[in-house]
Design an enzyme around this catalytic site. Structure first.
Site, PDB file in Angstrom:
ATOM      1  N   TYR A 198       9.603  40.410 -25.410  1.00  0.00           N
ATOM      2  CA  TYR A 198       9.188  41.400 -26.590  1.00  0.00           C
ATOM      3  C   TYR A 198       7.910  40.458 -27.334  1.00  0.00           C
ATOM      4  O   TYR A 198       7.708  39.429 -27.411  1.00  0.00           O
ATOM      5  CB  TYR A 198      10.048  41.010 -27.611  1.00  0.00           C
ATOM      6  CG  TYR A 198       9.605  41.884 -29.174  1.00  0.00           C
ATOM      7  CD1 TYR A 198       9.507  43.179 -28.996  1.00  0.00           C
ATOM      8  CD2 TYR A 198       9.376  41.050 -30.292  1.00  0.00           C
ATOM      9  CE1 TYR A 198       9.055  44.013 -30.137  1.00  0.00           C
ATOM     10  CE2 TYR A 198       8.953  41.663 -31.392  1.00  0.00           C
ATOM     11  CZ  TYR A 198       8.974  43.161 -31.458  1.00  0.00           C
ATOM     12  OH  TYR A 198       8.400  43.841 -32.679  1.00  0.00           O
ATOM     13  N   ASP A 222       2.781  34.004 -24.765  1.00  0.00           N
ATOM     14  CA  ASP A 222       3.263  34.752 -26.199  1.00  0.00           C
ATOM     15  C   ASP A 222       4.340  33.551 -26.467  1.00  0.00           C
ATOM     16  O   ASP A 222       5.267  33.593 -26.361  1.00  0.00           O
ATOM     17  CB  ASP A 222       3.847  35.852 -26.019  1.00  0.00           C
ATOM     18  CG  ASP A 222       4.393  36.525 -27.497  1.00  0.00           C
ATOM     19  OD1 ASP A 222       4.027  35.944 -28.462  1.00  0.00           O
ATOM     20  OD2 ASP A 222       4.727  37.792 -27.435  1.00  0.00           O
ATOM     21  N   LYS A 231       5.140  33.508 -36.727  1.00  0.00           N
ATOM     22  CA  LYS A 231       6.275  32.841 -37.536  1.00  0.00           C
ATOM     23  C   LYS A 231       6.008  31.608 -37.969  1.00  0.00           C
ATOM     24  O   LYS A 231       5.460  31.583 -38.853  1.00  0.00           O
ATOM     25  CB  LYS A 231       7.474  33.057 -36.135  1.00  0.00           C
ATOM     26  CG  LYS A 231       7.817  34.391 -36.014  1.00  0.00           C
ATOM     27  CD  LYS A 231       9.012  34.486 -35.092  1.00  0.00           C
ATOM     28  CE  LYS A 231       9.409  36.105 -35.010  1.00  0.00           C
ATOM     29  NZ  LYS A 231       8.969  36.758 -33.650  1.00  0.00           N
TER      30      LYS A 231
HETATM   31  C1  LIG Z   1       8.209  38.062 -33.394  1.00  0.00           C
HETATM   32  C2  LIG Z   1       7.375  38.065 -32.054  1.00  0.00           C
HETATM   33  C3  LIG Z   1       6.292  38.892 -31.946  1.00  0.00           C
HETATM   34  C4  LIG Z   1       5.815  39.851 -33.124  1.00  0.00           C
HETATM   35  O1  LIG Z   1       5.441  39.207 -34.155  1.00  0.00           O
HETATM   36  P1  LIG Z   1       5.396  39.859 -35.562  1.00  0.00           P
HETATM   37  O2  LIG Z   1       5.038  38.832 -36.506  1.00  0.00           O
HETATM   38  O3  LIG Z   1       6.805  40.187 -35.869  1.00  0.00           O
HETATM   39  O4  LIG Z   1       4.583  41.189 -35.686  1.00  0.00           O
HETATM   40  C5  LIG Z   1       5.640  38.761 -30.998  1.00  0.00           C
HETATM   41  N1  LIG Z   1       5.943  38.265 -29.859  1.00  0.00           N
HETATM   42  C6  LIG Z   1       7.040  37.385 -30.012  1.00  0.00           C
HETATM   43  C7  LIG Z   1       7.409  36.327 -28.781  1.00  0.00           C
HETATM   44  C8  LIG Z   1       7.690  37.329 -30.837  1.00  0.00           C
HETATM   45  O5  LIG Z   1       8.715  36.608 -31.367  1.00  0.00           O
END
Ligand SMILES: *Cc1c(COP(=O)(O)O)cnc(C)c1O
Length: 458
Positions: free
Chosen positions: A170, A265, A293
């Protein structure tokens, strides 16, 4: 003990269903239910982010009133030990005094100026001085924004359009990445949300995790067209799909051979498995890294970073445009500084990770001693409960969707015993520095009892 029948209400249709349940009554949810009814008048599905609607578990979504340390309290006064931790940001737990005090101090001087402040450099310095993988950084206001910008940067630098992503990773809700695999080894993605032009999905190649042959085939098929490979080096948004280190090393190699950029990511893994995230953990160097995060200490912050050379392509230095009204705002920076300052202290990760390992090992030992088809996967302070006997789960295809029925039961039994997990079996849990040994003992006991009930309900 386990033969009583109880009627419970599902969140969705108020449809009555019957279930054999354990010896704990359901927690009261009257206030939450009332608040949910009201919220449904104003928000689609009653929420501002879909998973919060409790669609995959029993009952009304809990409306939270307060958090402190590792604990949460909902509107009905139920108390929980929290293993969701706001989906990852709260590595120090709720309401940490140092973060709260720093925010209050900075807020006295106003909230946002749309002009540079010293705090941005302070947070950047803290990150870059303790991270071998990036030389320059740009702050955004969410992880999604960071990823979207990193992809644009990779395309701008390479002057290529296609990107490779992996099924089960994701990357936020940006168009090019809300794409899932079609059938076949190497496929163009199919959009996984309405509203995304097919033309976008056509630029995204989706392949299975941990599959070198598929990566190789994609590079052969789309020679000199691939701008970047993006991966969650620790895929933790669809179960915890721990990759082989040599798969990540292979991505590094094949990207180098093809002048393609490798994007890690690390929105979830960054500052989580160690200060340098998964890049540091596996010692594999990405070209661009995204964060989110934890970096914001509980406030909305994302970031992307790379070498000075790559980052020089970002406006105003270079031609890749990216901006943000509230990017790097002083309050968010203050929260990030306060949180990351705790994380760079010597021994922080060792203590947190060891504590988590012991917690998880005890749960696994218990489940194995009872021959339950249950495994806890773990890395650093991330864990995932999987109802399986497979030793490894490395791809999303390896997760049996039927196993989620067991998670659903487990989730309810845990709530009834004061343990809060994210409301989906595809989500991971987090241990924070605020979870004491005593809290974890208490949680373990609740988990053992819940497992007993789940496996009696076969
Ligand atoms: C949470 C997450 C996102 C999205 O971040 P948001 O602050 O919710 O937009 C993207 N990539 C990864 C790996 C994530 O865990």
């Amino acid at each position: 003990m386990f033969d009583s029948i109880k009627k419970i209400f599902t969140a969705n249709q108020n449809e009555e269903i019957q279930l054999v349940y354990g010896d704990k009554p359901d927690i009261p949810r009257e206030k939450s239910a009332e608040l949910y009814e009201k919220a449904k008048q104003y928000f689609p599905g009653g929420v501002n982010s879909p998973v919060r609607a409790f669609k995959s578990v029993y009952g009304t979504p809990l409306f939270i009133e307060k958090g402190d340390g590792c604990r949460l309290w909902d509107a009905d006064g139920n108390e929980f030990i929290d293993f969701c931790c706001s989906w990852g940001p709260l590595i120090l737990g709720h309401n940490h005094p140092k973060i709260r005090e720093k925010i209050i101090e900075v807020m006295q001087n106003g909230l946002t100026f749309g002009a540079p402040t010293a705090l941005e450099s302070e947070l950047a310095e803290l990150i870059i001085k303790n991270n071998r993988f990036i030389e320059k950084i740009r702050f955004t206001s969410s992880g999604t924004e960071a990823v979207m910008s990193a992809i644009r940067l990779a395309r701008g630098v390479t002057k290529r359009d296609k990107i490779i992503k992996f099924e089960g990773c994701y990357h936020g809700h940006t168009d090019a990445l809300l794409v899932k695999a079609g059938s076949g080894l190497v496929t163009f993605g199919e959009t996984s949300s309405a509203g995304i032009p097919k033309a976008y999905a056509d630029e995204t190649i989706v392949i299975s995790l941990n599959d070198k042959a598929a990566v190789k085939a994609a590079f052969e098929q789309f020679k000199e067209q691939i701008a970047c490979v993006i991966i969650e080096p620790i895929p933790a948004n669809n179960g915890l799909l721990l990759q082989d280190k040599d798969f990540l090393e292979y991505l590094r190699e094949i990207c180098d051979e093809n002048c393609t950029l490798l994007i890690f990511d690390e929105v979830i893994s960054g500052f989580r498995v160690g200060f340098e995230g998964a890049a540091g953990y596996y010692d594999v160097k990405p070209d661009i890294v995204t964060y989110g995060k934890i970096i914001g200490g509980g406030l909305p912050v994302g970031a992307y970073g790379a070498s000075a050379g790559i980052m020089s392509n970002i406006s105003p230095e270079g031609g890749v445009y990216q901006a943000g009204t509230l990017s790097g705002n002083p309050v968010a920076m203050a929260a990030g500084i306060a949180q990351l300052s705790e994380l760079v202290k010597s021994g922080f990760y060792k203590e947190l990770n060891t504590k988590t390992e012991q917690f998880v090992d005890a749960i696994q030992r218990y489940a194995s001693s009872k021959n339950y088809h249950f495994r806890v996967f773990q890395i650093g302070s991330i864990f995932w409960f999987a109802f399986t006997d497979q030793e490894k789960i490395q791809t999303s295809e390896a997760i049996n969707p039927k196993s989620m029925n067991k998670f659903k039961l487990m989730h309810r039994e845990l709530l009834n015993r004061g343990i809060y997990l994210g409301p989906s079996g595809y989500e991971v849990g987090f241990v924070s520095a605020a979870h004491s040994k005593v809290d974890l003992e208490k949680a373990k006991r609740a988990i053992f009892e819940s497992l007993d009930i789940v496996f009696k309900n076969k």
